[in-house]
Design an enzyme around this catalytic site. Structure first.
Site, PDB file in Angstrom:
ATOM      1  N   GLU A  16       2.657   7.259  13.493  1.00  0.00           N
ATOM      2  CA  GLU A  16       2.323   6.960  12.092  1.00  0.00           C
ATOM      3  C   GLU A  16       0.897   7.398  11.757  1.00  0.00           C
ATOM      4  OE1 GLU A  16       3.018   2.821  11.321  1.00  0.00           O
ATOM      5  OE2 GLU A  16       5.194   3.072  11.124  1.00  0.00           O
ATOM      6  N   GLU A  36      11.627   4.820  12.703  1.00  0.00           N
ATOM      7  CA  GLU A  36      11.269   3.402  12.764  1.00  0.00           C
ATOM      8  C   GLU A  36      11.545   2.757  11.417  1.00  0.00           C
ATOM      9  OE1 GLU A  36       7.446   2.366  14.554  1.00  0.00           O
ATOM     10  OE2 GLU A  36       7.169   0.850  12.988  1.00  0.00           O
TER      11      GLU A  36
END
Length: 481
Positions: free
Chosen positions: A309, A394
């Site tokens: 991320e 995710e």
């Protein structure tokens, strides 16, 4: 005659074991029919046929050929009847003519004699039933050891289904090397493939989840086909911040081997988070992925996720600069699928859509938490899903903190559009951490747990994919035993 088991082999709600030392079909004295075994990755059903043309047609439309299950006699006085349930979408096989007639009255379609059972009863086909599956719930095997193993993990032994004149070849892995075509992740036949998975929490903090029981539960009970191994980079105990690298790499080794044994995909995730910009540890990333690609890049089930991320103001140009250094390291050893994170915690998928990387077999990641990310992010996904390959590596059904309120309605909306657009998804997370995103209740023994230990997130995931994500069975679907 049985061979000793070498390792566990699992298909979508169908479990088999790779038998050591089998080099070719074991033939009886007379000639027989080779029974082809195929697997449907969408429904989780295994199917058996003696017809090579039928096998070929099914492979062309997306089924996977998994080898010879057994050798049936060309003819005997004992036919095996084949039936199809048009509502649940799976097949059933029986020697019992009265059972056949009963199922036909209940709405099943009789499809004729599939093959014959050996009147001499030389090689039994043991039958087991998975009470957690909704379709494709029966397993047939010539191995008594396999039968006993399945019973030990919750399947029900249902005796001998029929007899063969010889055993088949070792099962062929159901794993297909994934790639990208026409903005979709596809299998080796070019058919869109949907990853359905679970992510570990940080391996440094919850290493106990990496075990045979947990991974088998993911496969058997949840109908998942993927496990993501989250290697945190910068947090306490992270790979780049004082963590025990040898121990962390050993957990990767264990996870890869478990996924290989269970015919599941394994995502090796370089889990940047607090470090924000992947360039901060680019040299460590290059060294890590060189090691991982050298060791595992030849396996068809390995997927490399090179930056979890990107955040903290990291731009797509910076991510590209990072990816342009790391991906060539992997490509020295492997052409496998690579996942690349996008800015703002993997939400800005429009950025790579406007300026994609110049590599093959790359997909871009979108992350969402259903209670936080709703129509705005869903619309961004829909605007870009046909421009670039996307994988949701995710997501959670709670808010973005991982520990807030749960919004199943929003989560179900996400699942609807992901299914409509054939996009893979991996839930966060497999641990017993005391937070709403964990699938296991606090205090659960992560080495020996069942579906009774699930949290709300865990029960939701079970409802999504239990039984391989197959349709809800109709009331006429019965356990033929």
């Amino acid at each position: 005659m049985f061979h000793k088991l070498k390792k566990l082999w699992v298909g979508m709600m169908f479990v088999g074991l790779i038998l050591a030392g089998i080099g070719s079909s074991i033939q009886a004295e007379e000639a027989g029919q080779e029974m082809y075994r195929l697997y449907n990755p969408n429904s989780g059903e295994h199917f058996y046929t003696a017809d090579a043309d039928e096998k070929g047609n099914l492979v062309r439309v997306g089924w996977r050929y998994e080898g010879i299950g057994w050798i049936a006699p060309n003819k005997s006085s004992t036919p095996v009847y084949r039936l199809y349930n048009p509502n649940a979408g799976d097949h059933h096989y029986t020697l019992d003519a009265s059972e056949k007639d009963m199922l036909v009255k209940k709405g099943w379609r009789y499809e004729g004699i599939g093959w014959y059972s050996d009147d001499a009863k030389r090689v039994p086909l043991y039958r087991q039933y998975n009470p957690n599956a909704q379709a494709g719930a029966h397993n047939f095997t010539t191995s008594l050891e396999e039968n006993n193993h399945l019973v030990s993990v919750g399947w029900r032994a249902e005796g001998i289904g029929w007899y063969a004149i010889g055993e088949g070849s070792a099962p062929v892995s159901s794993i297909s090397r994934l790639s990208t075509t026409n903005n979709r992740v596809v299998d080796e036949n070019g058919n869109p493939f949907v990853l359905k998975g679970i992510s570990t929490h940080g391996l440094a903090w919850f290493p106990e989840i990496v075990n045979q029981k947990s991974f088998s539960n993911f496969k058997y009970d949840f109908g998942l086909n993927t496990v993501r191994l989250a290697m945190y980079t910068a947090e306490y105990g992270g790979y780049c911040t004082g963590g025990n690298r040898a121990q962390l790499e050993s957990l990767i080794d264990q996870g890869v081997n478990l996924c290989k044994e269970l015919d599941m995909y394994c995502v090796i995730d370089w889990h940047i988070l607090s470090d924000g910009n992947p360039l901060q540890h680019v040299n460590e990333a290059k060294q890590f992925f060189q090691k991982m690609a050298q060791k595992y890049g030849g396996l068809p089930n390995i997927i490399f996720e090179i930056c979890n991320e990107p955040n903290g103001g990291t731009t797509w140009e910076q991510v590209k600069q990072y990816a342009n250094q790391v991906i060539p390291v992997i490509r020295q050893y492997s052409d496998n699928l690579i996942l690349v994170g996008t800015p703002t915690w993997s939400q800005e998928i429009d950025k790579p859509a406007n300026s994609p990387l110049n590599f093959n077999n790359v997909a871009y990641t979108l992350h969402f938490y259903a209670a936080t990310h709703k129509d705005d992010l869903r619309n961004r996904y829909l605007q870009n899903v046909n421009r670039i390959p996307i994988v949701v590596s995710e997501f959670g059904i709670c808010d973005a903190s991982g520990n807030g309120g749960i919004d199943e309605q929003s989560a179900n909306q996400w699942m609807k559009i992901l299914n409509e657009n054939q996009t893979g998804r991996i839930l966060w997370n497999a641990s017993n951490k005391n937070e709403s995103s964990s699938i296991l209740a606090p205090g659960t023994n992560m080495g020996n747990w069942t579906t009774r230990n699930l949290t709300t997130s865990g029960r939701w995931l079970l409802s999504q994919n239990g039984g391989g994500g197959t349709p809800t069975p109709p009331s006429v679907l019965v356990d033929p035993t």
